[in-house]
Write an enzyme that holds these catalytic residues in place. Structure first.
Site: not given
Ligand code: NAD
Length: 494
Positions: A180, A255, A288, A391
């Site tokens: 997804k 992650e 990230c 962040e």
């Molecule tokens: P987010 O947590 O809002 O969403 C990530 C994904 O989770 C999306 O596909 C979203 O639709 C899905 N999601 C949301 N609620 C959900 C639920 N209840 N159940 C299942 N799936 C759900 O994150 P974002 O805003 O898309 O991304 C930014 C974040 O990602 C930042 O915190 C960043 O640091 C982190 N990030 C981490 C890494 C790493 O490798 N550590 C890499 C890239 C981004």
């Protein structure tokens, strides 16, 4: 609804990919370009119904894929990599339109890395194993058995890179996948489904469903038929996913976010330190791993700030499709507002903007789409303040000073995150000493973002659980088994 959209001249199917066929949903959502601020596509919006269908397809395809020989699985993954390379220009152009990151980065760095993800795990699969060993004459044989259907959930900041980083080891391990992608940038995942089908990935082995986290995502991660969940995204979402997975005890790899430090010691090459610091604005800070907290030894803070500012002011904001642009838009107006909220609250609390401190001009003459944020450096910030602890996920850095190594380590470790840390010093012994004390999944010394897929990747504390990369990915994606065989004629069970 229409079944496809044309994005940057590339046809993209807007439906899900389930069980080897395209499936439409009655509802849709719009993905909008941060570059042109126009709607790019009306995507099928999945709900619990599509989650059920996708997991069912992944479950049905699992026994066949798990039984497929390693060499054949590896061959198919290489064919996916070939397909990615053949469609590199399309993937790069569509990704840039969908999430606003630089086209030249997508062409030169990101999409080649997507292909490499598939090749790397295909090759690792062929070497996976450990020598048998004996216990009182009994042989221990360790095997990596495929675990089952996996749900992979990805964010918008590096959509296809992160999706392929998860899909490749899952498929290599013999698992089947439901991906997804994030709702803000779902397009390249649909192209990857086409590529995978063309490469011979059997129906149901890779499924792609699009929709929002709160309905589709939640239904996927709470499904009892899922045997692994690998998630990249924010900490609050990770907590919801962990809670949803708990009743099924579904193993999780998380992650998450970061607030990584960049430590600059007085003995450092300050030009290098300033270069590395300015790199933290890449992808408009939506990375990230970004080292967003600059921690600089007080005696060189003035000189460092001068070198940093000189370099940061040379960054050219603009249209991410243009080769001369260094800084593109952030992904969405809500993200811009969120970033600005952090900065406004920090300024109100007494921070001082050395550079930046607000949105860009939105000037179409410079190719700014109205979603640019000015590269920002804030100083006079307290360790416990929101801007140091949370962040931001935008081009916003803070600068604090220290006088002793001990103080530097204390500041570096003084958040709830532990994803990465960078340190710049001319003293190797100091580098080793400080690196050993830092809480981080990755420490870079006099460099940044050097990534080798053989290395473990992940975070400590709120930055995540588990490690992926190399053998760690297979350990996560497999049920690791030990088979103990007695030698012929062995009677002693003691
Ligand atoms: P987010 O947590 O809002 O969403 C990530 C994904 O989770 C999306 O596909 C979203 O639709 C899905 N999601 C949301 N609620 C959900 C639920 N209840 N159940 C299942 N799936 C759900 O994150 P974002 O805003 O898309 O991304 C930014 C974040 O990602 C930042 O915190 C960043 O640091 C982190 N990030 C981490 C890494 C790493 O490798 N550590 C890499 C890239 C981004």
């Amino acid at each position: 609804m229409t079944e496809r959209a044309i994005v940057a001249g590339v046809p993209v199917d807007t439906r899900h990919w389930i069980g080897g066929r395209r499936v439409a949903s009655p509802g849709t959502f719009t993905t909008t370009s941060p570059v042109t601020r126009t709607a790019l596509a009306e995507m099928s919006r999945g709900t619990a119904l599509e989650a059920e269908a996708a997991v069912a397809a992944a479950r049905a395809a699992f026994p066949g894929w798990a039984a497929t020989g390693r060499a054949e699985r590896a061959r198919i993954l290489h064919a996916v990599a070939d397909g990615v390379e053949q469609r590199l220009e399309d993937l790069a152009a569509v990704e840039t339109h969908d999430n606003g990151a630089l086209l030249r980065s997508h062409r030169r760095g990101v999409m080649p890395r997507v292909a490499h993800n598939f090749r790397f795990f295909a090759e690792w699969l062929l070497t996976l194993g450990r020598d048998d060993f004996a216990t009182r004459g009994h042989t221990n044989h360790i095997s990596w058995d495929p675990a089952g259907p996996c749900v992979l959930i990805t964010p918008w900041n590096a959509p296809l890179m992160l999706a392929s980083w998860k899909i490749a080891p899952a498929l290599a391990a013999g698992n089947t996948v439901v991906l997804k992608p994030a709702e803000w940038s779902p397009l390249t995942a649909s192209l990857l489904a086409d590529i995978a089908a063309g490469a011979g990935v059997p129906p149901g082995v890779l499924n792609v469903v699009q929709g929002y986290g709160e309905d589709l995502g939640r239904a996927l991660v709470s499904h009892p038929g899922v045997r692994r969940i690998s998630f990249t995204g924010s900490v609050p979402t990770a907590r919801r996913i962990a809670a949803a997975a708990a009743p099924n005890l579904t193993p999780l790899s998380l992650e998450l976010g970061g607030k990584s430090p960049l430590l600059v010691f007085a003995d450092a090459d300050l030009g290098l330190a300033a270069d590395l610091a300015v790199e933290q604005y890449d992808n408009a800070g939506q990375v990230c791993l970004a080292a967003t907290r600059l921690l600089v030894e007080e005696s060189v803070a003035g000189e460092f700030t001068r070198l940093f500012t000189e370099r940061a002011e040379r960054l050219r904001p603009g249209d991410p499709r243009e080769p001369g642009t260094d800084l593109g838009p952030v992904v969405d107006a809500r993200q811009l507002e969120r970033i600005d909220g952090f900065v406004r609250r920090a300024l109100a609390a007494g921070a001082r903007a050395v550079i930046g401190g607000g949105p860009g001009t939105g000037d179409s003459g410079t190719g700014e789409s109205g979603l640019h944020y000015r590269p920002t450096l804030l100083t006079d910030v307290a360790q416990e303040s929101e801007i140091v602890q949370e962040e931001v996920f935008g081009p916003v850095l803070t600068l604090q000073t220290f006088t002793t190594e001990e103080e530097a380590v204390g500041l570096a470790n003084g958040t709830r995150f532990g994803l990465a840390a960078t340190l710049v010093t001319g003293d190797r012994a100091r580098a080793a000493r400080v690196a050993a004390q830092l809480v981080a999944g990755t420490v870079w010394v006099n460099c940044f973002f050097v990534r080798d897929l053989r290395a473990p990747f992940g975070g400590s504390r709120d930055s995540g659980t588990g490690r992926e990369g190399g053998g760690w990915s297979f350990d996560f994606h497999c049920d690791v088994k030990n088979t103990v065989t007695a030698p012929k004629g062995w009677r002693d069970h003691g």
